[in-house]
Design a protein around this motif. Structure first.
Motif, mmCIF file in Angstrom:
data_model
loop_
_atom_site.group_PDB
_atom_site.id
_atom_site.type_symbol
_atom_site.label_atom_id
_atom_site.label_comp_id
_atom_site.label_asym_id
_atom_site.label_seq_id
_atom_site.Cartn_x
_atom_site.Cartn_y
_atom_site.Cartn_z
ATOM 1 N N SER A 99 0.739 -1.061 -0.053
ATOM 2 C CA SER A 99 0.311 -0.244 0.180
ATOM 3 C C SER A 99 1.120 1.176 0.122
ATOM 4 N N ASP B 119 -16.597 2.185 0.592
ATOM 5 C CA ASP B 119 -15.488 1.810 0.589
ATOM 6 C C ASP B 119 -16.302 -0.034 1.447
ATOM 7 N N ASN C 264 -10.078 -5.570 1.978
ATOM 8 C CA ASN C 264 -9.462 -4.835 2.885
ATOM 9 C C ASN C 264 -8.947 -5.385 4.060
ATOM 10 N N GLU D 204 -14.017 -3.630 6.031
ATOM 11 C CA GLU D 204 -15.204 -1.831 4.925
ATOM 12 C C GLU D 204 -15.797 -1.124 6.004
ATOM 13 N N CYS E 207 -9.365 7.044 3.972
ATOM 14 C CA CYS E 207 -9.112 6.225 3.180
ATOM 15 C C CYS E 207 -7.727 6.071 3.808
ATOM 16 N N GLN F 175 -7.177 2.127 3.212
ATOM 17 C CA GLN F 175 -8.483 1.318 2.513
ATOM 18 C C GLN F 175 -7.867 0.494 0.952
ATOM 19 N N ASN F 176 -7.985 -0.466 0.414
ATOM 20 C CA ASN F 176 -8.129 -0.849 -0.504
ATOM 21 C C ASN F 176 -9.098 0.087 -1.800
#
Length: 207
Positions: free
Chosen positions: A16, A41, A53, A57, A66, A71-72
């Motif tokens: 990330s 999300d 994630n 979520e 985020c 958060q992905n």
């Protein structure tokens, strides 16, 4: 980069830590997002690619949040709007040389899903562009060499490339302060009395 044999550089998956340079900075510059843009999300299937994630979520969430909890899914949504090809353009301007323009031209790029990975040196150079008000400066070993009398006998020219605006570099720095704050993924990076930016990135076995 000047003075380096690229073949000897270690290449590592970014996880990330890719998000500020692949999603946030380019997304701001391309006017896809602002720091306050909100995404939903929640579990999303992107034509057969269903990223999850690590932190679960969060529902409706803005860009700052985020990045705070990494958060992905919203990052993939940014990449989908901006396109991976556009992100690659920005990453190359930031000195990243190990991207595969065909294989990495896909949504997993948004969260660090890379064919080869990136060297720590090139990651440092890319992040430095954010610190340098949006200007990428080629990393070098030295700026100049002088003789015993103080005369300059050797100089090294650093190439400079404007990647993003000063305003968007400022916003990216501001957003990447979030992980250091309470509830963020990088609170251990906080330095008392100093503004600190950070972004974590986890890969296989968290190495």
């Amino acid at each position: 980069t000047t003075g380096w044999n690229r073949g000897t550089q270690m290449i590592r998956q970014t996880g990330s830590s890719m998000k500020p340079i692949a999603d946030v900075a380019p997304g701001l510059e391309e006017k896809v997002i602002t720091a306050a843009t909100i995404y939903d999300d929640r579990k999303t299937d992107f034509n057969g690619y269903p990223p999850g994630n690590h932190n679960g979520e969060k529902g409706l969430i803005n860009i700052r949040s985020c990045i705070r909890t990494s958060q992905n899914i919203p990052m993939v949504k940014i990449m989908r709007e901006m396109t991976p090809a556009k992100a690659i353009e920005y990453l190359e301007k930031m000195g990243i040389t190990t991207l595969d323009k065909e294989k990495d031209n896909a949504l997993p790029l948004s969260i660090g899903g890379l064919t080869k990975g990136i060297s720590p040196l090139e990651m440092a150079g890319a992040y430095a562009a954010i610190a340098n008000d949006g200007v990428y400066i080629t990393p070098i070993f030295y700026t100049k060499g002088v003789d015993k009398d103080g005369n300059t006998v050797l100089t090294s020219a650093q190439e400079k490339t404007k990647v993003i605006s000063e305003q968007n570099a400022y916003l990216t720095r501001s957003i990447t302060m979030e992980p250091v704050k309470s509830g963020g993924t990088a609170t251990y990076c906080a330095i008392p009395g100093m503004e600190t930016c950070a972004k974590t990135g986890s890969t296989d076995k968290y190495v």
